[in-house]
Design an enzyme around this catalytic site. Structure first.
Site, short mmCIF file in Angstrom:
data_model
loop_
_atom_site.label_atom_id
_atom_site.label_comp_id
_atom_site.label_asym_id
_atom_site.label_seq_id
_atom_site.Cartn_x
_atom_site.Cartn_y
_atom_site.Cartn_z
N CYS A 198 66.31 -28.44 -35.05
CA CYS A 198 67.64 -28.55 -34.91
C CYS A 198 68.53 -29.84 -34.05
O CYS A 198 69.39 -30.65 -34.33
CB CYS A 198 68.79 -27.48 -35.29
SG CYS A 198 68.91 -26.31 -34.22
N THR A 220 48.46 -29.07 -21.72
CA THR A 220 48.64 -27.89 -20.98
C THR A 220 48.07 -28.73 -19.94
O THR A 220 48.48 -27.85 -19.04
CB THR A 220 47.22 -27.26 -21.86
OG1 THR A 220 48.22 -26.25 -22.67
CG2 THR A 220 48.11 -25.65 -20.50
N CYS A 268 63.04 -23.25 -31.41
CA CYS A 268 61.91 -24.16 -31.62
C CYS A 268 62.71 -25.94 -31.45
O CYS A 268 61.30 -26.41 -31.12
CB CYS A 268 61.61 -23.82 -32.97
SG CYS A 268 62.37 -25.06 -34.36
N ARG A 290 57.62 -24.21 -32.49
CA ARG A 290 57.67 -24.59 -31.01
C ARG A 290 57.68 -26.57 -31.51
O ARG A 290 56.98 -27.07 -31.95
CB ARG A 290 56.95 -25.01 -30.66
CG ARG A 290 58.05 -24.85 -28.89
CD ARG A 290 58.99 -24.50 -28.68
NE ARG A 290 59.20 -24.29 -27.09
CZ ARG A 290 59.87 -25.35 -27.04
NH1 ARG A 290 61.09 -26.63 -27.79
NH2 ARG A 290 60.94 -25.74 -25.33
N CYS A 322 66.46 -17.04 -34.82
CA CYS A 322 66.21 -18.60 -33.65
C CYS A 322 64.35 -18.59 -33.20
O CYS A 322 64.71 -17.58 -33.04
CB CYS A 322 67.08 -18.99 -33.37
SG CYS A 322 66.61 -21.17 -32.14
N CYS A 378 64.12 -26.21 -40.52
CA CYS A 378 64.62 -25.29 -39.76
C CYS A 378 63.23 -24.16 -40.35
O CYS A 378 63.79 -24.05 -41.02
CB CYS A 378 65.72 -24.84 -39.64
SG CYS A 378 65.86 -22.70 -38.40
N SER A 392 51.37 -22.46 -29.02
CA SER A 392 50.27 -23.38 -29.03
C SER A 392 49.33 -23.80 -29.56
O SER A 392 49.52 -22.26 -30.35
CB SER A 392 49.97 -23.65 -27.41
OG SER A 392 49.12 -25.21 -27.23
#
Length: 556
Positions: free
Chosen positions: A531, A347, A528, A311, A525, A501, A63
């Site tokens: 896709c 958060t 995140c 992410r 990968c 991506c 984050s």
């Protein structure tokens, strides 16, 4: 439950708990802590376990992050005394509108409250999550890192019974290897799903229980982040900078963050709304280009990039929330979509909803109930300060989706003049995957080559994310129809998966006969989920890989 493994039918072992929590992020750990706190306050017992797909708690957490401590202060009032890794208070806010060559600062007096961070902290959310894991274990919570929940289990009446972890040691051919290990079943009176944005099981549950029937489509952004160590002379602990505008065009939602933490480190990132229409757009390349702006690059020249990650984040807000509870379980945190996009914060919402869901589950267990609908959870959310906060911000993403200038004007009017208390409500009407235009109707974007000092390519970036997957396993990125990537995505949309991506997972290659094929480099990968969100035909299906796979983020 008996399962077919390829050798023979085997019976999975099972474990019983009062509450099973899926996901060891801020929402899941806060729920687990709250359950144990409630039990201790009554001198009673409640059994709680947390499943975390990362190799350790915090491994998959990424984050910005500027944190509002309100939720944590309710959960653990003495967090400072207990050594929470929250040390850098925000000292200065800057908001810049960028053109290609210039930066125009918004005076602080003109900023709405949602862009002001007095009393907030610049943190590593990964490190805070690790600390929350320690607090949970000290209270008796059982945490199982490296064990992803791969399947929802149901009782005969259709209520959620718990989850099963994935089998280990399955080869690429789908057959068990010599390292095969059968997954475990975890049964619970209530199961809380806290997987983060676009949770794999959360999606299944929303479909099965029709949780989205009365809500707007959820919309997302992709957040791409780097951690840098910079020249001490350029570092200002607690400085928070946000930008809008260049390098994105005025019709594409997005912006940047640049946060000065301690130890001469800077967290820098870029968010692009996944409702963008140009299939040639690459969020990763836009981020790299952003760092070359004259007002931004000076921070990084002479510095060193330490880590990288990406992410997806939920951005739909209050109106895109699904129903939160269903028989035997609930969606918590960003598995439901509680992030406040107008504040660029989630958060505090994850922690708060974890507490609210835990309270509802604990009271139900104490009353001798199980597998019913935790109606107290959505009711307590609606009565909470979090609902009030999200209600005031309910139109933010809708306005910003109408373009930078109109969006900025209307958000300013709503938030600065009315404090979010306006008589009108806007609605999302489309899913992000529906928004791409055909390539023939779009303008190609030529991105400069990376210089390896300020800007970088995907593969070198993935390398410093410490991403790893067991290579001899079935790909966790699957296709419903193997012909669609070439026949539809490549021909109509110029192969957007090779651009959206941020990890170089998807690339188109030529066969010997000159035909095209899609290559899926699943080992790259970052989990995140972009896709899974943006694929225009929804042909890509993200499933759970072996436990412990994916990124291992340090200090992100």
């Amino acid at each position: 439950m008996a399962v077919e493994t390829g050798f023979q039918t085997q019976v999975r072992e099972s474990m019983e708990y009062d509450v099973v929590v899926v996901g060891g992020g801020p929402a899941g750990l806060s729920a687990a802590i709250r359950l144990k706190q409630r039990a201790a306050s009554l001198n009673s017992e409640v059994s709680v376990c947390v499943l975390e797909k990362g190799s350790e708690v915090g491994a998959h957490i990424l984050s910005g992050a500027v944190m509002d401590p309100r939720g944590l202060a309710e959960l653990i009032p003495d967090w400072k005394e207990k050594g929470a890794p929250i040390n850098v208070e925000v000292t200065e806010d800057r908001f810049l509108f960028l053109s290609e060559d210039n930066a125009r600062a918004v005076p602080n007096w003109a900023l709405p409250d949602n862009f002001k961070n007095h009393g907030n902290y610049v943190i590593s959310l990964a490190n805070l999550t690790r600390w929350l894991g320690e607090q949970a274990e000290a209270l008796g919570v059982e945490i199982f890192p490296g064990f992803p929940a791969a399947e929802v289990l149901y009782n005969d009446d259709g209520s959620v019974k718990g989850v099963a972890t994935g089998n280990m040691g399955i080869g690429k051919d789908g057959k068990p290897t010599e390292n095969f290990q059968l997954g475990m079943e975890l049964h619970a009176k209530y199961t809380l799903f806290c997987e983060g944005a676009r949770g794999h099981l959360g999606r299944h549950l929303q479909d099965k229980f029709k949780l989205r029937e009365s809500s707007d489509p959820q919309v997302y952004g992709i957040g791409i982040k780097e951690l840098w160590e910079i020249d001490p002379a350029k570092h200002k602990s607690g400085l928070v900078i946000h930008t809008a505008g260049w390098p994105l065009d005025t019709q594409t939602y997005g912006g940047s963050f640049l946060y000065h933490i301690d130890n001469n480190q800077v967290m820098v990132g870029f968010v692009v709304g996944l409702g963008y229409s140009n299939p040639y757009l690459s969020p990763f390349e836009e981020f790299q280009r952003y760092k070359t702006h004259p007002a931004i690059r000076t921070f990084f020249e002479g510095g060193k990039r330490l880590s990288y990650g990406a992410r997806a984040i939920t951005a739909g807000g209050l109106l895109s929330l699904p129903k939160l509870a269903f028989p035997g379980g609930a969606l918590v945190g960003d598995d439901a979509g509680f992030l406040n996009a107008s504040r660029i914060k989630g958060t505090h919402a994850a922690i708060k909803t974890g507490m609210l869901a835990a309270d509802a589950a604990f009271d139900a267990v104490q009353a001798g109930r199980q597998n019913d609908v935790l109606t107290a959870y959505p009711a307590s959310f609606k009565a909470s300060w979090l609902h009030t906060e999200l209600y005031k911000a309910r139109n933010f993403k809708q306005w910003m989706s109408k373009g930078l200038y109109l969006g900025t004007l209307m958000v300013g009017i709503e938030q600065k003049l009315f404090g979010g208390n306006v008589p009108w409500t806007l609605h999302h009407k489309h899913w992000d995957h529906e928004m791409l235009k055909p390539a023939a109707q779009s303008e190609p974007i030529n991105y400069p080559k990376p210089d390896g000092k300020l800007t970088f390519d995907r593969l070198s970036s993935v390398f410093i994310s410490n991403t790893n997957h067991e290579e001899n396993q079935p790909a966790h990125l699957t296709l419903s129809d193997s012909g669609v990537p070439v026949d539809v995505n490549l021909r109509t949309y110029a192969g957007p998966e090779s651009r959206y991506c941020p990890a170089g997972v998807y690339e188109f290659a030529r066969n010997d006969d000159g035909s095209d094929r899609l290559v899926i480099n699943a080992q790259n990968c970052l989990h995140c989920k972009t896709c899974d969100i943006k694929d225009p035909t929804q042909n890509i299906v993200w499933v759970t890989p072996e436990g412990g796979g994916g990124p291992n983020y340090p200090n992100m």
